[in-house]
Design an enzyme around this catalytic site. Sequence first.
Site, short mmCIF file in Angstrom:
data_model
loop_
_atom_site.label_atom_id
_atom_site.label_comp_id
_atom_site.label_asym_id
_atom_site.label_seq_id
_atom_site.Cartn_x
_atom_site.Cartn_y
_atom_site.Cartn_z
N ARG A 36 40.43 35.50 48.97
CA ARG A 36 39.41 34.76 49.74
C ARG A 36 39.42 33.26 49.38
NH1 ARG A 36 39.91 39.25 51.37
NH2 ARG A 36 38.29 40.84 51.58
N SER A 53 29.83 39.21 53.87
CA SER A 53 29.61 39.30 52.42
C SER A 53 29.14 37.94 51.91
CB SER A 53 30.92 39.65 51.70
OG SER A 53 31.45 40.82 52.24
N GLU A 63 30.61 33.54 48.62
CA GLU A 63 31.77 33.48 49.52
C GLU A 63 31.43 32.58 50.71
OE1 GLU A 63 34.08 37.15 50.24
OE2 GLU A 63 33.77 36.72 52.36
#
Length: 336
Positions: free
Chosen positions: A164, A237, A332
Amino acid sequence: MKIAENISLKPYHTFGIEVKARYLAELTDRKELPGFLSSLGKDHKPLLFIGGGSNLLFTRDFQGTVVRIMTRGITVKKENPGEVFLAAEAGEPWDDVVKFAVGRNWGGLENMSLIPGNAGTAPVQNIGAYGAELKDVLWSLDVFDLGTLESHTLLNSECGFGYRESIFKQAKGKFLILGVTLKLSKKPVLKLDYGQIREELEHSGVSDPTLSEVREAVIRIRTRKLPDPSVHGNAGSFFKNPVVSGELLDQIRFEHPEVVFYPFGDQFKIAAAWLIEQCGWKGRRQGDAGVYPNQPLVLVNYGSASGKEILDLASQIRNAVFEKFGIALESEVNIF
Ligand code: FAD
Ligand code: NAP
């Protein structure tokens, strides 16, 4: 390009927070970018380029210009008997690209079905789901360097992809991604052993799935488990799954043998959702800011939560996880 003034950003990001941009512009043709940038006055800065707004949390009004990337187009650049190189303009919705590829039986994107946002944003956090990541299929991308005002092409190896992560997430505002080229397989190898994909296929009586059946299975699982942003605002998320040392994992396993973890190189990835649930946050709500009951990694705006309320909830969760497990969760979502 037209510039509108004092515009609500609520329709343009999936958390659905009521904030305003001082200016808002829409880019529909990449060729317009240099002229647009040179026409801007000082009070139009800073600039924020957004795609689908599905990985953003606004905590205040934006005092510069928000530019929505709305360039469109999907084209086959070249192909050979085994592979196809598919190009998508940055503003193309990611799932339209997945649908396009799956419909032609070109493999590599199917596990990433229904991820919201744009094709041009997919490299920013190296999007991933069900064991597939953008970096596995990205061949190259076209960028506009916002410092030098020049366009060039970067190869996959130049994008600094990690879990990510990418150079685009690290150095926000340096590059604008204009388009991506994906290398897809005409002889797809399916990845079914991640999450619930195989279980879902078996449940619907499919033993030898096609790419379309994998895509449909992923869409069904995601639709059941994740909140629909058009109903409950969210950005997927909120935290990344933490990667920890074997030593720390052993300490946690001593007290919690049931901890959910996976090997990650010579370290271990722990499911952040499990950590949050252990701290008692699953399903909790403070006003209109809440922790989604089906997936506690997702924070939700149940109506009129402010960005600060969501951030405050995130910070309480982070503190609770740190106190109990000694793990500092990282966001995130991009916070502005
Ligand atoms: P935005 O939110 O518009 O922007 C995100 C960041 O990228 C911002 O910092 C923005 O400035 C920057 N940016 C936008 N466009 C460009 C560009 N062209 N060039 C350079 N920088 C740019 N993510 C996953 O990885 N896997 C998932 O399975 C997943 N599931 C999700 C499920 C839900 C319900 C939601 C709401 C989100 C989910 N996400 C997931 C997160 C999100 O969809 C992805 O990160 C997506 O790639 C964000 O794209 P976007 O266009 O909406 O980006
Ligand atoms: P899940 O299947 O309940 O699994 C929980 C976590 O365990 C996931 O985060 C996943 O990590 C990890 N995991 C599961 N099986 C694994 C395996 N075989 N090997 C390594 N790690 C494994 O997760 P979920 O919440 O329903 O999400 C399903 C997939 O969609 C995941 O890949 C997730 O990343 C993705 N997703 C992402 C977002 C987002 O906003 N980033 C939102 C929704 C869903 P990974 O996350 O590293 O895959």
